[in-house]
Design a protein around this motif. Structure first.
Motif, PDB file in Angstrom:
ATOM      1  N   VAL A 270       0.838  -1.199   0.000  1.00  0.00           N
ATOM      2  CA  VAL A 270       0.000   0.000   0.000  1.00  0.00           C
ATOM      3  C   VAL A 270       0.874   1.250   0.000  1.00  0.00           C
ATOM      4  CG1 VAL A 270      -1.663   1.332   1.352  1.00  0.00           C
ATOM      5  CG2 VAL A 270      -1.956  -1.150   1.088  1.00  0.00           C
ATOM      6  N   ASP A 271       1.942   1.229   0.782  1.00  0.00           N
ATOM      7  CA  ASP A 271       2.866   2.365   0.811  1.00  0.00           C
ATOM      8  C   ASP A 271       3.498   2.598  -0.563  1.00  0.00           C
ATOM      9  OD1 ASP A 271       2.356   2.791   3.484  1.00  0.00           O
ATOM     10  OD2 ASP A 271       4.141   1.721   4.200  1.00  0.00           O
ATOM     11  N   LYS A 272       3.847   1.515  -1.237  1.00  0.00           N
ATOM     12  CA  LYS A 272       4.427   1.628  -2.579  1.00  0.00           C
ATOM     13  C   LYS A 272       3.409   2.213  -3.548  1.00  0.00           C
ATOM     14  CE  LYS A 272       6.361  -1.113  -6.376  1.00  0.00           C
ATOM     15  NZ  LYS A 272       6.759  -2.470  -6.831  1.00  0.00           N
ATOM     16  N   LEU A 273       2.175   1.739  -3.463  1.00  0.00           N
ATOM     17  CA  LEU A 273       1.111   2.261  -4.320  1.00  0.00           C
ATOM     18  C   LEU A 273       0.957   3.758  -4.126  1.00  0.00           C
ATOM     19  CD1 LEU A 273      -1.415   1.488  -6.192  1.00  0.00           C
ATOM     20  CD2 LEU A 273      -2.721   1.619  -4.063  1.00  0.00           C
ATOM     21  N   GLU A 274       0.942   4.195  -2.872  1.00  0.00           N
ATOM     22  CA  GLU A 274       0.734   5.607  -2.574  1.00  0.00           C
ATOM     23  C   GLU A 274       1.906   6.460  -3.058  1.00  0.00           C
ATOM     24  OE1 GLU A 274      -0.049   5.618   1.608  1.00  0.00           O
ATOM     25  OE2 GLU A 274      -2.138   4.983   1.350  1.00  0.00           O
ATOM     26  N   LYS A 275       3.070   5.877  -3.125  1.00  0.00           N
ATOM     27  CA  LYS A 275       4.241   6.597  -3.602  1.00  0.00           C
ATOM     28  C   LYS A 275       4.301   6.658  -5.128  1.00  0.00           C
ATOM     29  CE  LYS A 275       9.303   6.576  -3.394  1.00  0.00           C
ATOM     30  NZ  LYS A 275      10.512   5.895  -2.828  1.00  0.00           N
ATOM     31  N   VAL A 276       4.049   5.525  -5.768  1.00  0.00           N
ATOM     32  CA  VAL A 276       4.210   5.431  -7.229  1.00  0.00           C
ATOM     33  C   VAL A 276       2.989   5.954  -7.982  1.00  0.00           C
ATOM     34  CG1 VAL A 276       4.624   3.836  -9.144  1.00  0.00           C
ATOM     35  CG2 VAL A 276       5.778   3.482  -6.945  1.00  0.00           C
ATOM     36  N   PHE A 277       1.792   5.734  -7.424  1.00  0.00           N
ATOM     37  CA  PHE A 277       0.558   6.093  -8.136  1.00  0.00           C
ATOM     38  C   PHE A 277      -0.276   7.129  -7.370  1.00  0.00           C
ATOM     39  CE2 PHE A 277       1.572   1.803  -9.673  1.00  0.00           C
ATOM     40  CZ  PHE A 277       1.576   2.024 -11.052  1.00  0.00           C
ATOM     41  N   LYS A 278       0.395   8.081  -6.771  1.00  0.00           N
ATOM     42  CA  LYS A 278      -0.275   9.069  -5.932  1.00  0.00           C
ATOM     43  C   LYS A 278      -1.408   9.781  -6.654  1.00  0.00           C
ATOM     44  CE  LYS A 278       0.681  13.102  -3.046  1.00  0.00           C
ATOM     45  NZ  LYS A 278       1.760  14.033  -2.543  1.00  0.00           N
ATOM     46  N   GLN A 279      -1.207  10.113  -7.921  1.00  0.00           N
ATOM     47  CA  GLN A 279      -2.214  10.870  -8.675  1.00  0.00           C
ATOM     48  C   GLN A 279      -3.455  10.043  -9.032  1.00  0.00           C
ATOM     49  OE1 GLN A 279      -1.841  14.154  -9.028  1.00  0.00           O
ATOM     50  NE2 GLN A 279       0.070  13.858  -7.891  1.00  0.00           N
ATOM     51  N   LYS A 280      -3.351   8.745  -8.909  1.00  0.00           N
ATOM     52  CA  LYS A 280      -4.474   7.881  -9.272  1.00  0.00           C
ATOM     53  C   LYS A 280      -5.319   7.458  -8.063  1.00  0.00           C
ATOM     54  CE  LYS A 280      -1.947   5.852 -13.182  1.00  0.00           C
ATOM     55  NZ  LYS A 280      -2.600   6.695 -14.201  1.00  0.00           N
ATOM     56  N   LEU A 281      -4.953   7.927  -6.891  1.00  0.00           N
ATOM     57  CA  LEU A 281      -5.621   7.478  -5.677  1.00  0.00           C
ATOM     58  C   LEU A 281      -6.816   8.352  -5.300  1.00  0.00           C
ATOM     59  CD1 LEU A 281      -2.544   6.646  -3.425  1.00  0.00           C
ATOM     60  CD2 LEU A 281      -3.762   5.166  -5.033  1.00  0.00           C
ATOM     61  N   LYS A 282      -7.778   7.714  -4.662  1.00  0.00           N
ATOM     62  CA  LYS A 282      -8.928   8.446  -4.136  1.00  0.00           C
ATOM     63  C   LYS A 282      -8.457   9.344  -2.996  1.00  0.00           C
ATOM     64  CE  LYS A 282     -12.049   4.573  -5.127  1.00  0.00           C
ATOM     65  NZ  LYS A 282     -12.816   3.456  -4.532  1.00  0.00           N
ATOM     66  N   GLN A 283      -9.169  10.417  -2.791  1.00  0.00           N
ATOM     67  CA  GLN A 283      -8.842  11.335  -1.707  1.00  0.00           C
ATOM     68  C   GLN A 283      -9.222  10.720  -0.360  1.00  0.00           C
ATOM     69  OE1 GLN A 283      -7.108  14.163  -2.183  1.00  0.00           O
ATOM     70  NE2 GLN A 283      -7.028  13.580  -4.348  1.00  0.00           N
TER      71      GLN A 283
END
Length: 205
Positions: A192-205
């Protein structure tokens, strides 16, 4: 990982050409994508966080037994893989983008294995729902192998979607409900931490 991004851009151009031959019409409000990338607890936690994803269900696909139980799937005798079925809005997030996340968020080069999870139920697999998904998945895989995006060849299987069986209730929303458990902290949280770092712009607020 830059090579994966390059492949994504190449696919955008390739599929734009292919789209010319497809009959014009509005996109459906939602589509489905089905991915196996190891333990479905991890996969669910990843896809639930993406903009345009309206539903994620953990379950089983690719086997020969109807309505399998978790215990049966874990025995390796049913042929099923642990998967997530993702309902998404193509107007917000495309299947190509989901594939990029799929490739980056697990190791597609290890056969029937993700980390310490070993068995055919943990195999890397894409179940395509239509010919466009099939073409995108196969082209993406071929390009990644051609560009040697990973140290070893990709072993991800790409098969037609046939059926999906929702897993038991206690498997749903597992990370959300059990985030303090050791497996969640040690295995899921880093992803999850990796996702938030690599795909930050694609995440829900």
């Amino acid at each position: 990982m830059r090579k994966i991004k390059t492949v994504l851009l190449t696919l955008v151009l390739a599929m734009a050409v292919q789209a010319v031959s497809i009959a014009q019409g509005s996109k459906p409000a939602t589509e489905k994508a089905t991915f196996g990338m190891g333990c479905f607890w991890c996969s669910e936690a990843i896809f639930q966080r993406l903009k345009g994803v309206t539903k994620v269900e953990s379950g089983y696909a690719g086997g020969s037994v109807k309505n399998p139980t978790y215990e049966a799937v874990c025995s390796g005798t049913t042929g099923h893989a642990e998967v997530v079925q993702v309902t998404f809005q193509p107007s917000v997030i495309s299947y190509k983008e989901l594939l990029e996340i799929f490739w980056k968020m697990h190791d597609p080069t290890t056969l029937n294995k993700q980390g310490a999870d070993v068995g055919t139920q943990y195999r890397s697999i894409i179940f395509y729902h239509n010919e466009q998904q099939k073409a995108l998945a196969n082209t993406y895989k071929a390009e990644l192998n051609k560009q040697k995006a990973f140290p070893d060849p990709i072993v991800t299987a790409i098969e037609p979607f046939k059926n999906f069986y929702v897993a038991e209730n206690y498997h749903q929303n597992y990370f959300k409900l059990n985030g303090s458990q050791p497996y969640c902290r040690m295995v899921i949280l880093p992803k999850v931490d990796k996702l938030e770092k690599v795909f930050k712009q694609k995440l829900k607020q």
